[in-house]
Design a protein around this motif. Structure first.
Motif, PDB file in Angstrom:
ATOM      1  N   GLU A 146      -2.589  12.869 -10.881  1.00  0.00           N
ATOM      2  CA  GLU A 146      -1.322  12.356 -11.417  1.00  0.00           C
ATOM      3  C   GLU A 146      -0.137  13.222 -11.002  1.00  0.00           C
ATOM      4  OE1 GLU A 146       0.657  11.369 -15.762  1.00  0.00           O
ATOM      5  OE2 GLU A 146      -1.515  11.256 -15.549  1.00  0.00           O
ATOM      6  N   ALA A 147      -0.318  14.535 -10.998  1.00  0.00           N
ATOM      7  CA  ALA A 147       0.775  15.430 -10.593  1.00  0.00           C
ATOM      8  C   ALA A 147       1.174  15.177  -9.146  1.00  0.00           C
ATOM      9  CB  ALA A 147       0.361  16.890 -10.795  1.00  0.00           C
ATOM     10  N   ALA A 148       0.206  14.914  -8.292  1.00  0.00           N
ATOM     11  CA  ALA A 148       0.505  14.625  -6.883  1.00  0.00           C
ATOM     12  C   ALA A 148       1.220  13.288  -6.738  1.00  0.00           C
ATOM     13  CB  ALA A 148      -0.783  14.639  -6.054  1.00  0.00           C
ATOM     14  N   MET A 149       0.901  12.327  -7.601  1.00  0.00           N
ATOM     15  CA  MET A 149       1.617  11.041  -7.568  1.00  0.00           C
ATOM     16  C   MET A 149       3.079  11.247  -7.947  1.00  0.00           C
ATOM     17  SD  MET A 149      -0.144   8.417  -6.565  1.00  0.00           S
ATOM     18  CE  MET A 149       0.604   6.956  -7.256  1.00  0.00           C
ATOM     19  N   LEU A 197      -3.633  -2.932 -10.681  1.00  0.00           N
ATOM     20  CA  LEU A 197      -3.324  -2.406 -12.008  1.00  0.00           C
ATOM     21  C   LEU A 197      -3.920  -1.006 -12.125  1.00  0.00           C
ATOM     22  CD1 LEU A 197      -3.934  -5.349 -14.505  1.00  0.00           C
ATOM     23  CD2 LEU A 197      -1.805  -4.124 -14.116  1.00  0.00           C
ATOM     24  N   GLY A 198      -3.141  -0.064 -12.628  1.00  0.00           N
ATOM     25  CA  GLY A 198      -3.623   1.292 -12.814  1.00  0.00           C
ATOM     26  C   GLY A 198      -3.619   2.151 -11.564  1.00  0.00           C
ATOM     27  N   ALA A 199      -3.068   1.650 -10.473  1.00  0.00           N
ATOM     28  CA  ALA A 199      -3.056   2.414  -9.219  1.00  0.00           C
ATOM     29  C   ALA A 199      -2.097   3.594  -9.269  1.00  0.00           C
ATOM     30  CB  ALA A 199      -2.711   1.508  -8.042  1.00  0.00           C
ATOM     31  N   GLY A 200      -1.079   3.525 -10.116  1.00  0.00           N
ATOM     32  CA  GLY A 200      -0.136   4.637 -10.234  1.00  0.00           C
ATOM     33  C   GLY A 200       1.294   4.313  -9.859  1.00  0.00           C
ATOM     34  N   SER A 237       6.867   6.143  -9.856  1.00  0.00           N
ATOM     35  CA  SER A 237       8.250   5.839 -10.230  1.00  0.00           C
ATOM     36  C   SER A 237       8.822   6.906 -11.152  1.00  0.00           C
ATOM     37  CB  SER A 237       8.323   4.467 -10.914  1.00  0.00           C
ATOM     38  OG  SER A 237       7.941   3.451 -10.019  1.00  0.00           O
ATOM     39  N   ARG A 238       8.007   7.419 -12.056  1.00  0.00           N
ATOM     40  CA  ARG A 238       8.447   8.475 -12.964  1.00  0.00           C
ATOM     41  C   ARG A 238       8.922   9.695 -12.168  1.00  0.00           C
ATOM     42  NH1 ARG A 238       3.761  10.036 -15.422  1.00  0.00           N
ATOM     43  NH2 ARG A 238       3.799   8.070 -16.550  1.00  0.00           N
ATOM     44  N   GLY A 239       8.161  10.098 -11.173  1.00  0.00           N
ATOM     45  CA  GLY A 239       8.562  11.231 -10.345  1.00  0.00           C
ATOM     46  C   GLY A 239       9.869  10.971  -9.623  1.00  0.00           C
ATOM     47  N   LEU A 240      10.017   9.763  -9.110  1.00  0.00           N
ATOM     48  CA  LEU A 240      11.237   9.398  -8.387  1.00  0.00           C
ATOM     49  C   LEU A 240      12.439   9.404  -9.325  1.00  0.00           C
ATOM     50  CD1 LEU A 240      11.661   6.638  -5.772  1.00  0.00           C
ATOM     51  CD2 LEU A 240      13.308   6.917  -7.596  1.00  0.00           C
ATOM     52  N   PRO A 253     -11.834   7.054  -3.258  1.00  0.00           N
ATOM     53  CA  PRO A 253     -12.625   8.065  -3.973  1.00  0.00           C
ATOM     54  C   PRO A 253     -11.899   9.404  -4.155  1.00  0.00           C
ATOM     55  CG  PRO A 253     -14.021   6.920  -2.402  1.00  0.00           C
ATOM     56  CD  PRO A 253     -12.609   6.439  -2.167  1.00  0.00           C
ATOM     57  N   GLU A 254     -11.034   9.784  -3.219  1.00  0.00           N
ATOM     58  CA  GLU A 254     -10.324  11.065  -3.294  1.00  0.00           C
ATOM     59  C   GLU A 254      -9.090  11.007  -4.191  1.00  0.00           C
ATOM     60  OE1 GLU A 254     -10.432   9.376  -0.158  1.00  0.00           O
ATOM     61  OE2 GLU A 254     -12.468  10.075   0.167  1.00  0.00           O
ATOM     62  N   GLY A 255      -8.723   9.851  -4.674  1.00  0.00           N
ATOM     63  CA  GLY A 255      -7.526   9.693  -5.500  1.00  0.00           C
ATOM     64  C   GLY A 255      -6.756   8.449  -5.108  1.00  0.00           C
ATOM     65  N   ARG A 256      -5.564   8.638  -4.531  1.00  0.00           N
ATOM     66  CA  ARG A 256      -4.730   7.521  -4.099  1.00  0.00           C
ATOM     67  C   ARG A 256      -4.256   7.769  -2.664  1.00  0.00           C
ATOM     68  NH1 ARG A 256      -6.727   6.469  -8.390  1.00  0.00           N
ATOM     69  NH2 ARG A 256      -5.703   5.558 -10.203  1.00  0.00           N
ATOM     70  N   ARG A 257      -4.308   6.697  -1.869  1.00  0.00           N
ATOM     71  CA  ARG A 257      -3.741   6.755  -0.521  1.00  0.00           C
ATOM     72  C   ARG A 257      -2.443   5.971  -0.566  1.00  0.00           C
ATOM     73  NH1 ARG A 257      -7.588   4.536   2.392  1.00  0.00           N
ATOM     74  NH2 ARG A 257      -6.641   2.487   2.244  1.00  0.00           N
ATOM     75  N   LEU A 258      -1.342   6.658  -0.276  1.00  0.00           N
ATOM     76  CA  LEU A 258      -0.017   6.044  -0.319  1.00  0.00           C
ATOM     77  C   LEU A 258       0.420   5.760   1.111  1.00  0.00           C
ATOM     78  CD1 LEU A 258       1.594   8.632  -2.769  1.00  0.00           C
ATOM     79  CD2 LEU A 258       0.290   6.591  -3.336  1.00  0.00           C
ATOM     80  N   THR A 259       0.648   4.499   1.400  1.00  0.00           N
ATOM     81  CA  THR A 259       1.114   4.117   2.731  1.00  0.00           C
ATOM     82  C   THR A 259       2.539   3.607   2.596  1.00  0.00           C
ATOM     83  OG1 THR A 259      -1.141   3.526   3.371  1.00  0.00           O
ATOM     84  CG2 THR A 259       0.660   2.714   4.773  1.00  0.00           C
ATOM     85  N   PHE A 260       3.481   4.428   3.082  1.00  0.00           N
ATOM     86  CA  PHE A 260       4.908   4.094   3.076  1.00  0.00           C
ATOM     87  C   PHE A 260       5.222   3.427   4.411  1.00  0.00           C
ATOM     88  CE2 PHE A 260       4.398   7.885   0.485  1.00  0.00           C
ATOM     89  CZ  PHE A 260       5.196   7.652  -0.622  1.00  0.00           C
ATOM     90  N   THR A 261       5.826   2.248   4.370  1.00  0.00           N
ATOM     91  CA  THR A 261       6.225   1.561   5.593  1.00  0.00           C
ATOM     92  C   THR A 261       7.721   1.308   5.536  1.00  0.00           C
ATOM     93  OG1 THR A 261       4.061   0.469   5.698  1.00  0.00           O
ATOM     94  CG2 THR A 261       5.822  -0.447   7.070  1.00  0.00           C
ATOM     95  N   ALA A 262       8.440   1.817   6.532  1.00  0.00           N
ATOM     96  CA  ALA A 262       9.883   1.608   6.628  1.00  0.00           C
ATOM     97  C   ALA A 262      10.138   0.239   7.245  1.00  0.00           C
ATOM     98  CB  ALA A 262      10.517   2.697   7.475  1.00  0.00           C
ATOM     99  N   LEU A 263      10.957  -0.558   6.573  1.00  0.00           N
ATOM    100  CA  LEU A 263      11.234  -1.919   7.035  1.00  0.00           C
ATOM    101  C   LEU A 263      12.718  -2.134   7.345  1.00  0.00           C
ATOM    102  CD1 LEU A 263       8.877  -3.757   4.540  1.00  0.00           C
ATOM    103  CD2 LEU A 263       8.449  -3.258   6.953  1.00  0.00           C
TER     104      LEU A 263
END
Length: 153
Positions: free
Chosen positions: A11-14, A37-40, A45-48, A130-140
């Protein structure tokens, strides 16, 4: 189209990824947040939102559809469209009033917006792995590409 992949193991990394994204978008923009649901999405958003200067609680706008944050760096509008039944509800709530050049719009479940939302500058796909969350940011957009270029490693 620029893409950036970041791993978040807890969660801290998110929240940290959200903070980095917030710092990378100093002039507003539109970010679509996608994931199960529950992906984070709300955790990120809280961090942002905190990176933009909000010191209080950040809650999911699941029932209100939008939580506004009037901050010194400009407004942040956090949308959660999960419970939206009909995109016309967005028109009734005055969705277009939120689309200002200086605003930062975070939109969870954007596919429910039925074409009434502005195009995203960044699309973020959050995958539970399995390692947590993979965040894929795509600039559009150019704004999105500039933001990902500023995204700290």
């Amino acid at each position: 189209m620029t893409e950036l992949v970041v791993m978040a193991h807890d969660e801290a990394a998110m929240e940290l990824a959200g903070r980095k994204l917030g710092e990378s978008l100093p002039d507003g923009g539109v970010v679509y947040l996608q994931g199960t649901l529950g992906a984070g999405k709300t955790t990120l958003s809280r961090g942002l939102i905190r990176a933009r200067g909000h010191a209080g609680a950040v809650k999911s706008p699941t029932y209100t559809l939008v939580e506004p944050y009037e901050l010194t760096d400009g407004p942040v509008y956090h949308f959660d469209l999960y419970r939206l039944r009909d995109p016309e509800e967005l028109e009734l709530m005055g969705i277009r009033d939120y689309f200002t050049p200086e605003a930062l719009l975070l939109v969870e479940w954007p596919e429910k917006g039925g074409g009434l939302l502005p195009n995203p500058d960044i699309q973020l796909e959050i995958a539970v792995v399995p390692e947590g969350r993979r965040l894929t940011f795509t600039a559009l957009s150019n704004r999105g590409q500039a933001a990902l270029a500023r995204f700290p490693a």
